[in-house]
Motif scaffolding. Sequence first.
Motif, PDB file in Angstrom:
ATOM      1  N   MET A  58      44.654  -4.820 -28.672  1.00 36.47           N
ATOM      2  CA  MET A  58      44.772  -3.637 -29.520  1.00 36.47           C
ATOM      3  C   MET A  58      46.161  -3.592 -30.159  1.00 36.47           C
ATOM      4  N   GLY A  59      46.256  -2.941 -31.315  1.00 32.49           N
ATOM      5  CA  GLY A  59      47.535  -2.820 -31.988  1.00 32.49           C
ATOM      6  C   GLY A  59      48.299  -1.595 -31.524  1.00 32.49           C
ATOM      7  N   GLN A  60      49.589  -1.768 -31.238  1.00 32.50           N
ATOM      8  CA  GLN A  60      50.470  -0.662 -30.854  1.00 32.50           C
ATOM      9  C   GLN A  60      51.525  -0.515 -31.952  1.00 32.50           C
ATOM     10  N   VAL A  61      51.621   0.676 -32.499  1.00 33.95           N
ATOM     11  CA  VAL A  61      52.440   0.896 -33.687  1.00 33.95           C
ATOM     12  C   VAL A  61      53.290   2.149 -33.521  1.00 33.95           C
ATOM     13  N   ILE A  62      54.555   2.057 -33.906  1.00 30.85           N
ATOM     14  CA  ILE A  62      55.454   3.222 -33.929  1.00 30.85           C
ATOM     15  C   ILE A  62      55.619   3.673 -35.372  1.00 30.85           C
ATOM     16  N   LEU A 109      41.487   5.427 -34.296  1.00 29.70           N
ATOM     17  CA  LEU A 109      42.760   5.163 -33.629  1.00 29.70           C
ATOM     18  C   LEU A 109      43.133   6.320 -32.721  1.00 29.70           C
ATOM     19  N   MET A 110      44.144   6.100 -31.887  1.00 29.18           N
ATOM     20  CA  MET A 110      44.747   7.155 -31.082  1.00 29.18           C
ATOM     21  C   MET A 110      46.137   7.446 -31.636  1.00 29.18           C
ATOM     22  N   ILE A 111      46.498   8.738 -31.666  1.00 32.42           N
ATOM     23  CA  ILE A 111      47.779   9.196 -32.209  1.00 32.42           C
ATOM     24  C   ILE A 111      48.475  10.020 -31.133  1.00 32.42           C
ATOM     25  N   ALA A 112      49.683   9.632 -30.750  1.00 33.91           N
ATOM     26  CA  ALA A 112      50.430  10.345 -29.716  1.00 33.91           C
ATOM     27  C   ALA A 112      51.749  10.869 -30.262  1.00 33.91           C
ATOM     28  N   ASN A 113      52.112  12.073 -29.859  1.00 29.75           N
ATOM     29  CA  ASN A 113      53.411  12.664 -30.184  1.00 29.75           C
ATOM     30  C   ASN A 113      54.395  12.246 -29.100  1.00 29.75           C
ATOM     31  N   ARG A 114      55.404  11.458 -29.492  1.00 34.79           N
ATOM     32  CA  ARG A 114      56.390  10.937 -28.542  1.00 34.79           C
ATOM     33  C   ARG A 114      57.764  11.552 -28.803  1.00 34.79           C
ATOM     34  N   ASP A 115      57.780  12.832 -29.154  1.00 34.57           N
ATOM     35  CA  ASP A 115      58.995  13.611 -29.379  1.00 34.57           C
ATOM     36  C   ASP A 115      59.706  13.272 -30.692  1.00 34.57           C
ATOM     37  N   ASP A 116      60.190  12.020 -30.845  1.00 35.53           N
ATOM     38  CA  ASP A 116      60.902  11.680 -32.073  1.00 35.53           C
ATOM     39  C   ASP A 116      60.149  10.673 -32.932  1.00 35.53           C
ATOM     40  N   HIS A 117      58.944  10.268 -32.488  1.00 37.20           N
ATOM     41  CA  HIS A 117      58.124   9.362 -33.276  1.00 37.20           C
ATOM     42  C   HIS A 117      56.660   9.534 -32.890  1.00 37.20           C
ATOM     43  N   LEU A 118      55.785   8.978 -33.697  1.00 40.68           N
ATOM     44  CA  LEU A 118      54.365   8.928 -33.385  1.00 40.68           C
ATOM     45  C   LEU A 118      54.019   7.527 -32.885  1.00 40.68           C
ATOM     46  N   PHE A 119      53.181   7.476 -31.886  1.00 38.18           N
ATOM     47  CA  PHE A 119      52.755   6.205 -31.292  1.00 38.18           C
ATOM     48  C   PHE A 119      51.257   6.066 -31.555  1.00 38.18           C
ATOM     49  N   LEU A 120      50.876   5.007 -32.268  1.00 41.33           N
ATOM     50  CA  LEU A 120      49.486   4.795 -32.647  1.00 41.33           C
ATOM     51  C   LEU A 120      48.931   3.578 -31.914  1.00 41.33           C
ATOM     52  N   VAL A 121      47.668   3.662 -31.522  1.00 39.76           N
ATOM     53  CA  VAL A 121      46.948   2.507 -30.990  1.00 39.76           C
ATOM     54  C   VAL A 121      45.724   2.310 -31.868  1.00 39.76           C
ATOM     55  N   GLU A 141      58.642   7.050 -46.407  1.00 44.38           N
ATOM     56  CA  GLU A 141      59.010   8.181 -45.543  1.00 44.38           C
ATOM     57  C   GLU A 141      59.161   7.808 -44.070  1.00 44.38           C
ATOM     58  N   CYS A 142      58.543   6.698 -43.679  1.00 42.98           N
ATOM     59  CA  CYS A 142      58.533   6.334 -42.263  1.00 42.98           C
ATOM     60  C   CYS A 142      58.851   4.853 -42.083  1.00 42.98           C
ATOM     61  N   ASP A 143      59.519   4.561 -40.986  1.00 45.41           N
ATOM     62  CA  ASP A 143      59.653   3.178 -40.547  1.00 45.41           C
ATOM     63  C   ASP A 143      58.435   2.866 -39.685  1.00 45.41           C
ATOM     64  N   ILE A 144      57.752   1.785 -40.029  1.00 47.05           N
ATOM     65  CA  ILE A 144      56.506   1.433 -39.343  1.00 47.05           C
ATOM     66  C   ILE A 144      56.732   0.130 -38.597  1.00 47.05           C
ATOM     67  N   GLU A 145      56.621   0.164 -37.288  1.00 47.42           N
ATOM     68  CA  GLU A 145      56.925  -0.994 -36.449  1.00 47.42           C
ATOM     69  C   GLU A 145      55.737  -1.335 -35.573  1.00 47.42           C
ATOM     70  N   GLU A 146      55.232  -2.560 -35.708  1.00 45.82           N
ATOM     71  CA  GLU A 146      54.212  -3.035 -34.779  1.00 45.82           C
ATOM     72  C   GLU A 146      54.905  -3.570 -33.531  1.00 45.82           C
ATOM     73  N   LEU A 147      54.463  -3.124 -32.374  1.00 48.16           N
ATOM     74  CA  LEU A 147      55.048  -3.568 -31.115  1.00 48.16           C
ATOM     75  C   LEU A 147      54.324  -4.837 -30.668  1.00 48.16           C
ATOM     76  N   THR A 148      54.929  -5.967 -30.898  1.00 50.10           N
ATOM     77  CA  THR A 148      54.307  -7.251 -30.576  1.00 50.10           C
ATOM     78  C   THR A 148      54.759  -7.800 -29.230  1.00 50.10           C
ATOM     79  N   ASP A 149      55.657  -7.090 -28.572  1.00 47.78           N
ATOM     80  CA  ASP A 149      56.213  -7.566 -27.305  1.00 47.78           C
ATOM     81  C   ASP A 149      55.736  -6.718 -26.126  1.00 47.78           C
ATOM     82  N   ARG A 150      54.555  -6.102 -26.256  1.00 47.85           N
ATOM     83  CA  ARG A 150      54.034  -5.248 -25.203  1.00 47.85           C
ATOM     84  C   ARG A 150      52.577  -5.610 -24.905  1.00 47.85           C
ATOM     85  N   ALA A 151      52.184  -5.363 -23.681  1.00 50.20           N
ATOM     86  CA  ALA A 151      50.790  -5.501 -23.265  1.00 50.20           C
ATOM     87  C   ALA A 151      50.191  -4.109 -23.125  1.00 50.20           C
ATOM     88  N   LEU A 152      48.868  -4.041 -23.108  1.00 55.29           N
ATOM     89  CA  LEU A 152      48.170  -2.782 -22.890  1.00 55.29           C
ATOM     90  C   LEU A 152      47.102  -3.023 -21.829  1.00 55.29           C
TER      91      LEU A 152
END
Length: 380
Positions: A58-62, A109-121, A141-152
């Motif tokens: 799955m994709g993890q995105v900030i 997708l899933m959308i999470a509020n992480r205080d200072d950013h949104l975390f998407l799966v 408006e946003c910096d979009i970062e795919e987290l490629t160094d994490r497992a789920l």
Amino acid sequence: MTLPDDLRQTPLTAFNIAHGGKMVPFAGYEMPVQFPDGVLKEHLHCRAAAGLFDVSHMGQVILRPKSGRLEDAALALERLVPVDVLGLKPGRQRYGLFTAQDGGILDDLMIANRDDHLFLVVNAACKAEDIAHLRTHLGDECDIEELTDRALIALQGPQAEAVLSTLAPEVADMRFMEVADVVLLGSPAIVARAGYTGEDGYEISVPADRAVALAEAFLADTRVLLVGLGARDSLRLESGLCLYGHDIDTATTPAQGAIEWAIQKVRRSGGARAGGFPGADIILAELETGAPRRRVGLRPEGRAPIREGAVLFADEAGGEPVGRVTSGGFGPSVNAPVAMGYVPASLSAADTALFAEVRGKRHPVFISPLPFITQRYKRS
């Protein structure tokens, strides 16, 4: 089975192979469809105790607001999804949809509020397109970062809380759809109390280099069994959950897919932030007046499963097709075949009798409420 050389691997691929996983191609990845215990035992064990799933494909995105104000990122994302992102409280997540101009669904997708950013799966098969979609429309408006160094990793089942609590007792206090920072085996993890089985459980994002150690720690607990894609599919089907590309897709609107519950009141007609997302005119009109077709549960008569692609008819002989099965198989927990598909709204009432054509013969099926099992999420 010889696998293509270009399949991607997850941080747990070698672990899955070492534990006897039967590997198959899935969404461009080498994934385990089952383990030595087999799909049936894996399914029933998850319902009775705890199942361990590798969902690292799955994709993890900030999504981080360039302004530093999370509300700016929330409102920006609301231009792409018909859900209330602004009202999502810190430490909470919700289900969302990327929609198209014609009202179809680009992905869920899933959308999470992480205080200072949104975390998407996002889904593995759509993640490249989803990330490009985000960068095209929200990149200013946003910096979009795919987290490629994490497992789920998903830990699902009635014993999931007890198992995970041995490593982090605080997770017992989490409720369904809560997200928290937790330290597991000395490493930071993002833990969401959610899943794709209808059972209580967790989805755990960890650094890629810590995934094997965590999976081994879970597997050392006798309550835990490894589960592959086969049982993951039968578990989600019994729970009435959609598989993107099968039960929902670009030709399906939220109302047709029976997931209008994902669109909160504030985004609907008359709401304070109504509309403003792709396909809003079509989607909101169907919420008001109804959709011409509907995703429904199907209970085949007898013991033979009705598979995806089977055509549905209103008559036992003759007549034009009225619908199609989008997911189907045997439900181990209900000890009967179960399926989902699309029918005209006029034929969507519970217990309506239809016929599914399989190898030239028509078999009785009946419209059934969803889900087929009782979902056991911890809401309080």
